[in-house]
Design an enzyme around this catalytic site. Structure first.
Site, mmCIF file in Angstrom:
data_model
loop_
_atom_site.group_PDB
_atom_site.id
_atom_site.type_symbol
_atom_site.label_atom_id
_atom_site.label_comp_id
_atom_site.label_asym_id
_atom_site.label_seq_id
_atom_site.Cartn_x
_atom_site.Cartn_y
_atom_site.Cartn_z
ATOM 1 N N GLU A 32 0.831 -1.209 0.000
ATOM 2 C CA GLU A 32 0.000 0.000 0.000
ATOM 3 C C GLU A 32 0.863 1.255 0.000
ATOM 4 O OE1 GLU A 32 -0.087 -2.641 1.993
ATOM 5 O OE2 GLU A 32 -2.027 -2.907 2.944
ATOM 6 N N CYS B 248 0.359 1.393 7.269
ATOM 7 C CA CYS B 248 -0.256 1.745 5.984
ATOM 8 C C CYS B 248 -1.553 2.527 6.189
ATOM 9 C CB CYS B 248 -0.503 0.490 5.150
ATOM 10 S SG CYS B 248 1.021 -0.223 4.480
HETATM 11 N N1 THU Z 1 2.385 -6.492 4.046
HETATM 12 C C1 THU Z 1 1.950 -5.549 3.163
HETATM 13 O O1 THU Z 1 2.521 -5.371 2.076
HETATM 14 N N2 THU Z 1 0.865 -4.806 3.492
HETATM 15 C C2 THU Z 1 0.174 -4.931 4.660
HETATM 16 O O2 THU Z 1 -0.745 -4.160 4.905
HETATM 17 C C3 THU Z 1 0.493 -6.031 5.587
HETATM 18 C C4 THU Z 1 1.764 -6.729 5.333
HETATM 19 C C5 THU Z 1 3.570 -7.297 3.703
HETATM 20 C C6 THU Z 1 4.781 -6.975 4.525
HETATM 21 C C7 THU Z 1 5.566 -8.264 4.411
HETATM 22 O O3 THU Z 1 6.342 -8.206 3.217
HETATM 23 C C8 THU Z 1 4.513 -9.325 4.243
HETATM 24 O O4 THU Z 1 3.307 -8.659 3.906
HETATM 25 C C9 THU Z 1 4.282 -10.159 5.490
HETATM 26 O O5 THU Z 1 4.045 -9.359 6.593
#
Ligand code: THU
Length: 139
Positions: A54, A95
Site C-alpha cells: 500500500e 499503511c
Molecule cells: N504487508 C503488506 O505489504 N501490506 C500490509 O498491509 C500487511 C503486510 C507485507 C509486509 C511483508 O512483506 C509481508 O506482507 C508479510 O508481513
C-alpha cells in the site's frame, strides 16, 4: 470499477518481492481519471526495512504527482502463488496512517476494498483507523 481495482491488486501481488515471508501483497489505487496505480510489497534482508504494498503504491502516485487524485484503494494478499485466502487482508497499522495522509488531503473517507477468495469487503478508512492522527492535529 471496484472489481477491476481489486483484480489489479491481485495482479500486483504477483509482482511482490517477498522471499522472506513468501506472503505476496498487492495494492491498487483508483485515480479520479479512472486510471490505476499499483504497488507490491518489497522485502529486505534487514527485515524491518520492508515496504508494504500500500505504501509503495501511494509513494508511486506521489512521485508521479497523482497523490491528490486518489479516490479508492484495494489490497490483496496471500501466500506466494496462491490468490487471496478465505479471510480478507486488511492494511497494517502503518499503511492505515499513510492512507490517512491521503484521505485528509483529498477530503474523502477513502473506501478500502480488501480482497478474499470469493470477492472483497469494503471498509472506509475511518472504520480502519478511527480517531486517527492527521494533519489537522498539527494546527
Ligand atoms: N504487508 C503488506 O505489504 N501490506 C500490509 O498491509 C500487511 C503486510 C507485507 C509486509 C511483508 O512483506 C509481508 O506482507 C508479510 O508481513
Amino acid at each position: 470499477m471496484s472489481d477491476a481495482l481489486v483484480q489489479a491488486a491481485i495482479d500486483a501481488a504477483g509482482k511482490a518481492y517477498a522471499p522472506y515471508s513468501n506472503f505476496h501483497v498487492g495494492a491498487a489505487l483508483l485515480l479520479d481519471d479512472g486510471s490505476i496505480v499499483t504497488g507490491s510489497n518489497f522485502e529486505n534482508a534487514s527485515y524491518g526495512m520492508t515496504l508494504c504494498a500500500e505504501t509503495v503504491a501511494i509513494a508511486k502516485a506521489n512521485s508521479d504527482g497523482q497523490l491528490r487524485q486518489i479516490v479508492a484503494i484495494a489490497v490483496a494478499g496471500g501466500p506466494a502463488g496462491q490468490g487471496p485466502g478465505a479471510d480478507p487482508i486488511t492494511p497494517c497499522g502503518r499503511c492505515r496512517q499513510v492512507m490517512k495522509e491521503v484521505a485528509d488531503l483529498v477530503a474523502i473517507d477513502l473506501p478500502v476494498h480488501c480482497a478474499h477468495e470469493g470477492g472483497y469487503v469494503t471498509y472506509t478508512l475511518s472504520e480502519l483507523l478511527p480517531h486517527g492522527f492527521g494533519p489537522a492535529n498539527l494546527g
